[in-house]
Design a protein around this motif. Structure first.
Motif, PDB file in Angstrom:
ATOM      1  N   LYS A  96      36.031  11.884  54.276  1.00 12.06           N
ATOM      2  CA  LYS A  96      35.589  11.632  52.724  1.00 12.06           C
ATOM      3  C   LYS A  96      35.922   9.810  52.848  1.00 12.06           C
ATOM      4  CE  LYS A  96      36.736  10.042  48.941  1.00 12.06           C
ATOM      5  NZ  LYS A  96      38.750   9.144  48.670  1.00 12.06           N
ATOM      6  N   ALA A 151      35.362   6.309  49.966  1.00 11.05           N
ATOM      7  CA  ALA A 151      34.140   5.259  48.581  1.00 11.05           C
ATOM      8  C   ALA A 151      34.181   3.749  49.460  1.00 11.05           C
ATOM      9  CB  ALA A 151      34.945   5.167  46.876  1.00 11.05           C
ATOM     10  N   PRO A 193      45.213   0.425  46.436  1.00  9.55           N
ATOM     11  CA  PRO A 193      43.862   0.684  46.359  1.00  9.55           C
ATOM     12  C   PRO A 193      43.408  -0.288  46.049  1.00  9.55           C
ATOM     13  CG  PRO A 193      44.760   3.091  46.392  1.00  9.55           C
ATOM     14  CD  PRO A 193      45.881   1.778  46.132  1.00  9.55           C
ATOM     15  N   THR A 194      41.545  -0.333  46.617  1.00 14.18           N
ATOM     16  CA  THR A 194      40.746  -1.502  45.718  1.00 14.18           C
ATOM     17  C   THR A 194      40.100   0.012  45.584  1.00 14.18           C
ATOM     18  OG1 THR A 194      40.633  -3.116  47.535  1.00 14.18           O
ATOM     19  CG2 THR A 194      39.273  -3.123  46.089  1.00 14.18           C
ATOM     20  N   TRP A 195      39.944   0.194  43.988  1.00 10.41           N
ATOM     21  CA  TRP A 195      39.135   0.611  43.471  1.00 10.41           C
ATOM     22  C   TRP A 195      37.456   1.124  43.605  1.00 10.41           C
ATOM     23  CZ3 TRP A 195      40.475   5.728  44.007  1.00 10.41           C
ATOM     24  CH2 TRP A 195      42.660   5.877  44.169  1.00 10.41           C
ATOM     25  N   ILE A 196      36.734   1.583  43.965  1.00  4.75           N
ATOM     26  CA  ILE A 196      35.111   1.447  44.388  1.00  4.75           C
ATOM     27  C   ILE A 196      34.470   2.156  43.355  1.00  4.75           C
ATOM     28  CG2 ILE A 196      33.758   2.025  45.972  1.00  4.75           C
ATOM     29  CD1 ILE A 196      35.246   0.704  48.193  1.00  4.75           C
ATOM     30  N   SER A 197      35.291   3.192  43.784  1.00  5.49           N
ATOM     31  CA  SER A 197      34.744   5.185  42.652  1.00  5.49           C
ATOM     32  C   SER A 197      35.439   5.013  41.514  1.00  5.49           C
ATOM     33  CB  SER A 197      35.037   6.156  43.367  1.00  5.49           C
ATOM     34  OG  SER A 197      36.350   6.398  43.648  1.00  5.49           O
ATOM     35  N   VAL A 217      37.877  13.577  43.115  1.00  2.86           N
ATOM     36  CA  VAL A 217      38.624  13.309  44.937  1.00  2.86           C
ATOM     37  C   VAL A 217      39.936  14.225  44.935  1.00  2.86           C
ATOM     38  CG1 VAL A 217      39.351  12.132  46.046  1.00  2.86           C
ATOM     39  CG2 VAL A 217      37.615  11.107  45.554  1.00  2.86           C
ATOM     40  N   ARG A 247      41.094  17.662  47.280  1.00  3.39           N
ATOM     41  CA  ARG A 247      42.016  17.188  48.326  1.00  3.39           C
ATOM     42  C   ARG A 247      42.892  19.158  48.205  1.00  3.39           C
ATOM     43  NH1 ARG A 247      44.844  11.859  46.544  1.00  3.39           N
ATOM     44  NH2 ARG A 247      43.576  10.542  47.676  1.00  3.39           N
ATOM     45  N   VAL A 284      45.434  10.185  56.796  1.00  6.79           N
ATOM     46  CA  VAL A 284      45.369   8.248  56.861  1.00  6.79           C
ATOM     47  C   VAL A 284      45.709   7.832  58.337  1.00  6.79           C
ATOM     48  CG1 VAL A 284      44.840   8.366  54.540  1.00  6.79           C
ATOM     49  CG2 VAL A 284      47.212   8.043  55.173  1.00  6.79           C
ATOM     50  N   THR A 340      45.536   1.781  55.901  1.00  8.50           N
ATOM     51  CA  THR A 340      45.108   2.152  54.883  1.00  8.50           C
ATOM     52  C   THR A 340      46.381   3.168  54.303  1.00  8.50           C
ATOM     53  OG1 THR A 340      43.037   3.518  55.865  1.00  8.50           O
ATOM     54  CG2 THR A 340      44.120   4.569  53.727  1.00  8.50           C
ATOM     55  N   ASP A 351      47.111   0.555  51.063  1.00  4.11           N
ATOM     56  CA  ASP A 351      46.808   1.263  50.138  1.00  4.11           C
ATOM     57  C   ASP A 351      48.408   2.095  49.795  1.00  4.11           C
ATOM     58  OD1 ASP A 351      45.176   0.363  50.651  1.00  4.11           O
ATOM     59  OD2 ASP A 351      44.069   2.557  50.337  1.00  4.11           O
ATOM     60  N   SER A 402      49.282   7.871  47.511  1.00  7.96           N
ATOM     61  CA  SER A 402      50.423   9.304  47.478  1.00  7.96           C
ATOM     62  C   SER A 402      49.457  10.199  47.756  1.00  7.96           C
ATOM     63  CB  SER A 402      50.914   9.208  46.574  1.00  7.96           C
ATOM     64  OG  SER A 402      50.311   8.892  45.450  1.00  7.96           O
ATOM     65  N   LEU A 403      48.432  10.950  47.939  1.00 11.62           N
ATOM     66  CA  LEU A 403      47.257  11.722  48.673  1.00 11.62           C
ATOM     67  C   LEU A 403      47.828  12.456  48.374  1.00 11.62           C
ATOM     68  CD1 LEU A 403      48.285  10.370  52.071  1.00 11.62           C
ATOM     69  CD2 LEU A 403      46.441   9.729  50.641  1.00 11.62           C
ATOM     70  N   THR A 404      48.002  13.311  46.790  1.00 13.31           N
ATOM     71  CA  THR A 404      48.411  14.186  45.938  1.00 13.31           C
ATOM     72  C   THR A 404      47.177  14.765  44.446  1.00 13.31           C
ATOM     73  OG1 THR A 404      49.228  12.568  44.405  1.00 13.31           O
ATOM     74  CG2 THR A 404      50.964  13.344  46.227  1.00 13.31           C
ATOM     75  N   ARG A 415      47.071  14.504  41.900  1.00 10.37           N
ATOM     76  CA  ARG A 415      48.090  14.942  40.336  1.00 10.37           C
ATOM     77  C   ARG A 415      46.995  15.001  39.433  1.00 10.37           C
ATOM     78  NH1 ARG A 415      47.463  11.118  43.331  1.00 10.37           N
ATOM     79  NH2 ARG A 415      46.367   8.433  42.904  1.00 10.37           N
TER      80      ARG A 415
HETATM   81  N1  LIG Z   1      39.600   3.238  46.837  1.00 10.53           N
HETATM   82  C1  LIG Z   1      39.118   4.481  46.842  1.00 10.53           C
HETATM   83  C2  LIG Z   1      40.047   5.503  48.049  1.00 10.53           C
HETATM   84  N2  LIG Z   1      40.536   5.087  48.044  1.00 10.53           N
HETATM   85  C3  LIG Z   1      41.554   6.447  49.388  1.00 10.53           C
HETATM   86  O1  LIG Z   1      42.170   6.735  47.605  1.00 10.53           O
HETATM   87  C4  LIG Z   1      43.585   6.227  48.578  1.00 10.53           C
HETATM   88  C5  LIG Z   1      44.615   6.599  47.523  1.00 10.53           C
HETATM   89  O2  LIG Z   1      45.043   7.600  46.997  1.00 10.53           O
HETATM   90  P1  LIG Z   1      45.930   8.349  45.815  1.00 10.53           P
HETATM   91  O3  LIG Z   1      47.232   7.308  45.857  1.00 10.53           O
HETATM   92  O4  LIG Z   1      46.441   9.360  45.870  1.00 10.53           O
HETATM   93  O5  LIG Z   1      45.626   7.496  44.891  1.00 10.53           O
HETATM   94  C6  LIG Z   1      43.639   5.755  49.866  1.00 10.53           C
HETATM   95  O6  LIG Z   1      44.502   5.191  50.397  1.00 10.53           O
HETATM   96  C7  LIG Z   1      42.402   5.414  50.327  1.00 10.53           C
HETATM   97  O7  LIG Z   1      42.437   6.690  51.445  1.00 10.53           O
HETATM   98  N3  LIG Z   1      39.481   6.529  47.248  1.00 10.53           N
HETATM   99  C8  LIG Z   1      38.519   7.253  46.782  1.00 10.53           C
HETATM  100  O8  LIG Z   1      38.348   7.929  46.091  1.00 10.53           O
HETATM  101  N4  LIG Z   1      37.843   5.637  45.618  1.00 10.53           N
HETATM  102  C9  LIG Z   1      37.859   4.647  46.018  1.00 10.53           C
HETATM  103  O9  LIG Z   1      37.052   3.766  45.934  1.00 10.53           O
END
Ligand SMILES: Nc1c(N[C@@H]2O[C@H](COP(=O)(O)O)[C@@H](O)[C@H]2O)[nH]c(=O)[nH]c1=O
Ligand SMILES: NC(=O)C1=CN([C@@H]2O[C@H](COP(=O)(O)OP(=O)(O)OC[C@H]3O[C@@H](n4cnc5c(N)ncnc54)[C@H](OP(=O)(O)O)[C@@H]3O)[C@@H](O)[C@H]2O)C=CC1
Ligand SMILES: [Zn+2]
Length: 349
Positions: free
Chosen positions: A156, A158, A179-183, A191, A195, A203, A207, A211, A214-216, A218
Motif C-alpha cells: 500500500k 499513496a 510524513p508528507t501527506w498526499i492522500s 487506510v 490496517r 515499514v 520510512t 516519517d 505510529s502505524l495505528t 487511531r
Molecule cells: N504519506 C502518506 C502515507 N504514508 C504512510 O503512512 C505512514 C504514517 O502513518 P501514521 O504515523 O500512522 O499516520 C508513513 O510512514 C507512510 O508509511 N500514507 C497515506 O495513506 N497517504 C499519504 O499521503
C-alpha cells in the motif's frame, strides 16, 4: 446456480466478514441454516478457542427438530479434525442436516477434503463451489498462510498525480520527522480501516527515520496490527513512536539488542531478507501483512514477486520531483474514488 442458494451463501459470506481478525489463527467462516426458505440459524467463527461458525449457527436454532429438514450454507469446508474444538463435520452429521452447500474447499492439510468425505459417507447431499470466488476472497489470508507458508501480503502506498511518494526532503534533524501527506483525510481513514483488517504492518528503515510513523488505527474502531520495522543497524531512534510500546512491535535487524517495548529478531542481511521475514511471521502465526513503504521495501516485494494485492491511493497534488513511486506492471482490477483521491486495486497475477 439457483438464486436462492446464492442469496443464502451471500449472507454466510457477510457473517464471515464480521469475524475477520478476531478468529486468528482460525479462518473467519460464516454459516446459515435454512428451513422452508426461512433462515432459522446463523453464526460466524468466535475468537480463537471458541466455537466455529457451524456450531454457532446450529446452537442459534430454536427448534432443533427442524435441523433434519434444513440446508446449511457454509463459506468453507467444515473441519474434520480435533483442534481447540471437535470437528464440525461430525456435528453436522450428528444433527442430521441433510443438505450442505459449501463455498470453497479448505486446502489446510488437516482438513482438505476430509470434512466433505465425512458428510458424503453419512449420505448427505453436498454441493461445493457456491460463490467460490467470494469465499476464497473471504478466506484469502488463512488459505495463503497454509498454502504458501507465508502471510498474505498487501502492498500500500499513496502517490501524487505525477507519481511521487514524497517530496525531496532531507531529514538530518530527526526531531521533526513526519510524513508528507498526499492522500486526503477520507483516504487516511480508509487506510486505518485497512490496517485494522490486517494482522501486521511493515515499514523500511528510511520510512521510519523520515516519517516517524505510529502505524495505528487511531481514527477507526478496530485494533492496531502488530508493527514490524526493518532496521539492519538500528538507526531508528528509540524515542520514536515505533518503540512506544502501545502496540506489539518486531524489529528485524542484524544486531543483537534488547528493548522492553520491542522484540528484536536477528536475520541475515547478506541475502534477501523478505523470505526470512515472511518465514518468521509464519512462525509467529501472522496471517497477513500490510507493507506501507517506502519505495525500496515495496519494490523488493514486487521484484521478488512476494505480494498478493496492492492498494495505491493517487492524490490530486503534483510534486515534479522527489521519491518516485514503486511500479506495478499490471492493470488494476478495480478503481474507486474517495473524495477526489483515486484508489487503484491490483491483484498479483
Ligand atoms: N504519506 C502518506 C502515507 N504514508 C504512510 O503512512 C505512514 C504514517 O502513518 P501514521 O504515523 O500512522 O499516520 C508513513 O510512514 C507512510 O508509511 N500514507 C497515506 O495513506 N497517504 C499519504 O499521503
Ligand atoms: N506516500 C507513501 O505512501 C509513502 C511514502 N514513503 C516515503 O518513502 C521514503 C522512504 O522510502 P525509501 O527511501 O525507499 O526507504 P525504505 O523505507 O524502503 O527504507 C529503505 C532502507 O530500509 C532497508 N531496506 C528496505 N528494503 C530492504 C530490502 N529488501 N533488503 C534489505 N534492506 C532493505 C535498507 O536499510 P539499510 O540501508 O540500513 O540496510 C534501506 O536503505 C520516505 O520519503 C517516505 O516518506 C514511505 C512510505 C509510504
Ligand atoms: Zn469447525
Amino acid at each position: 446456480m439457483d438464486a436462492m442458494h446464492l442469496k443464502y451463501m451471500q449472507r454466510a459470506i457477510a457473517l464471515g466478514h464480521k469475524g475477520t481478525r478476531l478468529s486468528y489463527p482460525n479462518p473467519s467462516v460464516g454459516a446459515v441454516i435454512v428451513c422452508n426458505d426461512v433462515i432459522i440459524g446463523e453464526g460466524y467463527t468466535d475468537a480463537y478457542g471458541g466455537p466455529h461458525a457451524e456450531v454457532n449457527a446450529i446452537n442459534s436454532v430454536k427448534d432443533e427438530s427442524l435441523l433434519s429438514k434444513s440446508t446449511m450454507y457454509v463459506t468453507l469446508e467444515p473441519c474434520s479434525h480435533y483442534g481447540k474444538t471437535p470437528p464440525c463435520a461430525n456435528l453436522i452429521e450428528a444433527k442430521k442436516i441433510p443438505k450442505i452447500y459449501i463455498g470453497c474447499m479448505d486446502t489446510f492439510s488437516k482438513v482438505s477434503g476430509k470434512g466433505i468425505e465425512i458428510l458424503l459417507k453419512a449420505g448427505r447431499e453436498v454441493h461445493v463451489g457456491i460463490l467460490e470466488e467470494e469465499c476464497l476472497e473471504l478466506h484469502k489470508r488463512f488459505l495463503t498462510f497454509h498454502n504458501k507458508q507465508r502471510p498474505y501480503v498487501i502492498l500500500k502506498w499513496a502517490e501524487t498525480k505525477d507519481g511521487f511518494i514524497d517530496k525531496e526532503r532531507i531529514v538530518d534533524g530527526i526531531e521533526d520527522a513526519k510524513p508528507t501527506w498526499i492522500s486526503n483525510e477520507l483516504s487516511q481513514q480508509k487506510v486505518h480501516q485497512i490496517r485494522a483488517e490486517e494482522h501486521a504492518i511493515l515499514v523500511g528503515t528510511k520510512t521510519a527515520l523520515k516519517d516517524n510513523p505510529s502505524l495505528t488505527t487511531r481514527s477507526v474502531a478496530g485494533a492496531s496490527p502488530i508493527r514490524i520495522l526493518v532496521d539492519r543497524t538500528l538507526k531508528v531512534p528509540q524515542h520514536y513512536s515505533l518503540y512506544s510500546g502501545e502496540v506489539k512491535t518486531f524489529v528485524f535487524t542484524e544486531q543483537n539488542a534488547v528493548h522492553e517495548n520491542v522484540v528484536f529478531k536477528q536475520i541475515d542481511f547478506s541475502k534477501s531478507i523478505l523470505p526470512q521475514i515472511l518465514a518468521e511471521l509464519h512462525q509467529e502465526n501472522i496471517q497477513s501483512v500490510l507493507v506501507e513503504g517506502g519505495k525500496q521495501l515495496l519494490t523488493s516485494f514486487i521484484e521478488e514477486d512476494l505480494w498478493d494485492e496492492a492498494l495505491v491511493f493517487v492524490g490530486k497534488s503534483q510534486f515534479t520531483k522527489g521519491v518516485t513511486a514503486p511500479e506495478i506492471k499490471l492493470k488494476p482490477i478495480k478503481e474507486s474514488y474517495l473524495q477526489g483521491d483515486l484508489l487503484k486495486h491490483y491483484i498479483s497475477s
